[in-house]
Design a protein around this motif. Structure first.
Motif, PDB file in Angstrom:
ATOM      1  N   ARG A 151      63.279  46.012  23.197  1.00 46.45           N
ATOM      2  CA  ARG A 151      63.747  44.416  23.557  1.00 46.45           C
ATOM      3  C   ARG A 151      62.947  43.405  23.040  1.00 46.45           C
ATOM      4  NH1 ARG A 151      68.055  46.246  26.345  1.00 46.45           N
ATOM      5  NH2 ARG A 151      68.496  44.018  27.403  1.00 46.45           N
ATOM      6  N   LEU A 152      63.122  42.567  22.860  1.00 49.85           N
ATOM      7  CA  LEU A 152      62.509  41.286  22.437  1.00 49.85           C
ATOM      8  C   LEU A 152      61.483  41.138  23.803  1.00 49.85           C
ATOM      9  CD1 LEU A 152      64.726  39.001  20.479  1.00 49.85           C
ATOM     10  CD2 LEU A 152      63.030  40.363  19.411  1.00 49.85           C
ATOM     11  N   VAL A 200      59.102  44.591  24.046  1.00 46.35           N
ATOM     12  CA  VAL A 200      58.999  45.406  25.178  1.00 46.35           C
ATOM     13  C   VAL A 200      59.863  46.657  24.928  1.00 46.35           C
ATOM     14  CG1 VAL A 200      59.244  45.495  27.778  1.00 46.35           C
ATOM     15  CG2 VAL A 200      58.661  43.518  26.581  1.00 46.35           C
ATOM     16  N   LEU A 201      59.123  47.988  25.514  1.00 38.39           N
ATOM     17  CA  LEU A 201      60.109  49.128  25.466  1.00 38.39           C
ATOM     18  C   LEU A 201      60.199  49.438  26.950  1.00 38.39           C
ATOM     19  CD1 LEU A 201      57.847  51.058  22.856  1.00 38.39           C
ATOM     20  CD2 LEU A 201      59.801  49.687  22.473  1.00 38.39           C
ATOM     21  N   ARG A 202      61.384  50.116  27.381  1.00 42.23           N
ATOM     22  CA  ARG A 202      61.560  50.495  28.850  1.00 42.23           C
ATOM     23  C   ARG A 202      63.030  51.338  28.661  1.00 42.23           C
ATOM     24  NH1 ARG A 202      66.709  49.039  29.775  1.00 42.23           N
ATOM     25  NH2 ARG A 202      67.754  47.023  29.585  1.00 42.23           N
ATOM     26  N   PRO A 203      62.824  52.307  29.721  1.00 46.13           N
ATOM     27  CA  PRO A 203      63.998  53.242  29.339  1.00 46.13           C
ATOM     28  C   PRO A 203      65.382  52.841  29.253  1.00 46.13           C
ATOM     29  CG  PRO A 203      62.736  53.751  31.555  1.00 46.13           C
ATOM     30  CD  PRO A 203      62.187  52.481  30.976  1.00 46.13           C
ATOM     31  N   PHE A 204      66.053  53.384  28.367  1.00 48.07           N
ATOM     32  CA  PHE A 204      67.494  53.008  28.025  1.00 48.07           C
ATOM     33  C   PHE A 204      68.425  53.279  29.379  1.00 48.07           C
ATOM     34  CE2 PHE A 204      71.583  53.318  26.441  1.00 48.07           C
ATOM     35  CZ  PHE A 204      71.564  52.365  25.130  1.00 48.07           C
ATOM     36  N   THR A 205      69.201  52.398  29.862  1.00 45.21           N
ATOM     37  CA  THR A 205      70.135  52.704  30.906  1.00 45.21           C
ATOM     38  C   THR A 205      71.442  52.603  30.645  1.00 45.21           C
ATOM     39  OG1 THR A 205      70.134  50.327  31.708  1.00 45.21           O
ATOM     40  CG2 THR A 205      68.153  51.769  32.183  1.00 45.21           C
ATOM     41  N   ALA A 216      68.239  43.115  23.652  1.00 45.85           N
ATOM     42  CA  ALA A 216      68.078  44.318  22.899  1.00 45.85           C
ATOM     43  C   ALA A 216      68.186  44.356  21.627  1.00 45.85           C
ATOM     44  CB  ALA A 216      69.180  45.245  23.400  1.00 45.85           C
ATOM     45  N   ILE A 217      67.215  44.927  20.822  1.00 42.71           N
ATOM     46  CA  ILE A 217      67.391  45.030  19.243  1.00 42.71           C
ATOM     47  C   ILE A 217      67.357  46.469  18.782  1.00 42.71           C
ATOM     48  CG2 ILE A 217      66.359  42.560  19.173  1.00 42.71           C
ATOM     49  CD1 ILE A 217      63.619  44.148  18.136  1.00 42.71           C
ATOM     50  N   GLY A 218      67.093  47.388  19.624  1.00 43.00           N
ATOM     51  CA  GLY A 218      67.053  48.705  18.953  1.00 43.00           C
ATOM     52  C   GLY A 218      66.888  49.873  20.041  1.00 43.00           C
ATOM     53  N   GLY A 249      58.134  43.087  11.620  1.00 43.86           N
ATOM     54  CA  GLY A 249      57.296  44.126  12.511  1.00 43.86           C
ATOM     55  C   GLY A 249      57.514  44.285  13.725  1.00 43.86           C
ATOM     56  N   TYR A 250      58.847  44.256  14.280  1.00 38.58           N
ATOM     57  CA  TYR A 250      59.406  44.635  15.406  1.00 38.58           C
ATOM     58  C   TYR A 250      59.494  46.077  15.633  1.00 38.58           C
ATOM     59  CZ  TYR A 250      60.608  39.904  16.051  1.00 38.58           C
ATOM     60  OH  TYR A 250      60.666  38.499  15.986  1.00 38.58           O
ATOM     61  N   GLY A 251      59.811  46.829  14.522  1.00 36.15           N
ATOM     62  CA  GLY A 251      59.749  48.409  14.395  1.00 36.15           C
ATOM     63  C   GLY A 251      58.339  48.784  14.697  1.00 36.15           C
ATOM     64  N   GLN A 252      57.560  48.437  13.743  1.00 35.30           N
ATOM     65  CA  GLN A 252      56.126  48.460  13.833  1.00 35.30           C
ATOM     66  C   GLN A 252      55.464  48.625  15.323  1.00 35.30           C
ATOM     67  OE1 GLN A 252      54.594  49.705  10.418  1.00 35.30           O
ATOM     68  NE2 GLN A 252      53.727  50.877  12.520  1.00 35.30           N
ATOM     69  N   GLU A 253      55.723  47.620  15.555  1.00 39.86           N
ATOM     70  CA  GLU A 253      55.087  47.498  17.077  1.00 39.86           C
ATOM     71  C   GLU A 253      55.747  48.362  17.868  1.00 39.86           C
ATOM     72  OE1 GLU A 253      53.489  43.400  19.027  1.00 39.86           O
ATOM     73  OE2 GLU A 253      55.310  43.908  19.756  1.00 39.86           O
ATOM     74  N   SER A 254      57.016  48.509  18.124  1.00 45.83           N
ATOM     75  CA  SER A 254      57.614  49.492  18.716  1.00 45.83           C
ATOM     76  C   SER A 254      57.273  50.640  18.745  1.00 45.83           C
ATOM     77  CB  SER A 254      58.915  49.457  18.789  1.00 45.83           C
ATOM     78  OG  SER A 254      59.697  48.125  18.852  1.00 45.83           O
TER      79      SER A 254
END
Length: 179
Positions: free
Chosen positions: A70-71, A14-19, A77-79, A107-112
């Protein structure tokens, strides 16, 4: 692109704004981990809570994005990702760091990467979309080169022997993808 990002959900991430709450000891640890930042100029800086808060604040009032990766399974959080937009040209330069090494090569980076690029390129320019996304990396960063190529980006140029990694000159390869 407005400075807001909706939650983007994939199968793995899941991508979301960094806070500000995302500035944790783990996050700072990634930035100070010389293996994580081996191919990044972040390796030349010491990162603290204060430097991280200042970096996050630099996005306020800009069209740029700072993204938490995030996972999807548990929200860990992973990156992070960044997207720097040039609204005059409707272009955007994107970067990624998967800091949690246990998620490398899964594959987490690729999907992100694909989620963010597809979102940026699918939107109308007057709605914040872009006509072109760019990125660059050191040629010796094979994982990042593969990630860019698998996302449909093509090599547009090379800055020969631009940076030094472990005592050896390395090329920077520049990639782009149009909407």
């Amino acid at each position: 692109m407005s400075a807001s990002l909706p939650e983007l959900r994939g199968e793995k991430v899941v991508l979301r704004p960094f806070t500000p709450e995302d500035i944790t000891a783990d996050y700072i640890g990634w930035l100070n981990d010389r293996h994580v930042t081996r191919f990044s100029n972040q390796r030349f800086r010491e990162h603290t809570f204060d430097t991280c808060r200042a970096y996050l604040a630099s996005f306020e009032g800009t069209p740029n994005l700072f993204v938490s990766v995030r996972l999807a399974s548990n929200g860990q959080a992973i990156g992070t990702m960044s997207a720097y937009r040039n609204p005059h040209h409707n272009t955007c330069d994107v970067g990624i760091m998967i800091g949690a090494r246990e998620y490398w090569s899964g594959g987490y980076g690729q999907e992100s990467w694909n989620l963010l690029l597809d979102w940026l390129l699918a939107r109308e320019p007057d709605g914040g979309g872009v006509r072109k996304v760019t990125a660059g990396t050191l040629a010796c960063n094979g994982g990042m080169v593969k990630l860019m190529e698998r996302s449909g980006m093509t090599c547009e140029g090379v800055r020969v022997a631009q940076e030094i990694v472990e005592g050896e000159p390395q090329d920077i390869v520049l990639y782009g993808r149009f909407a």
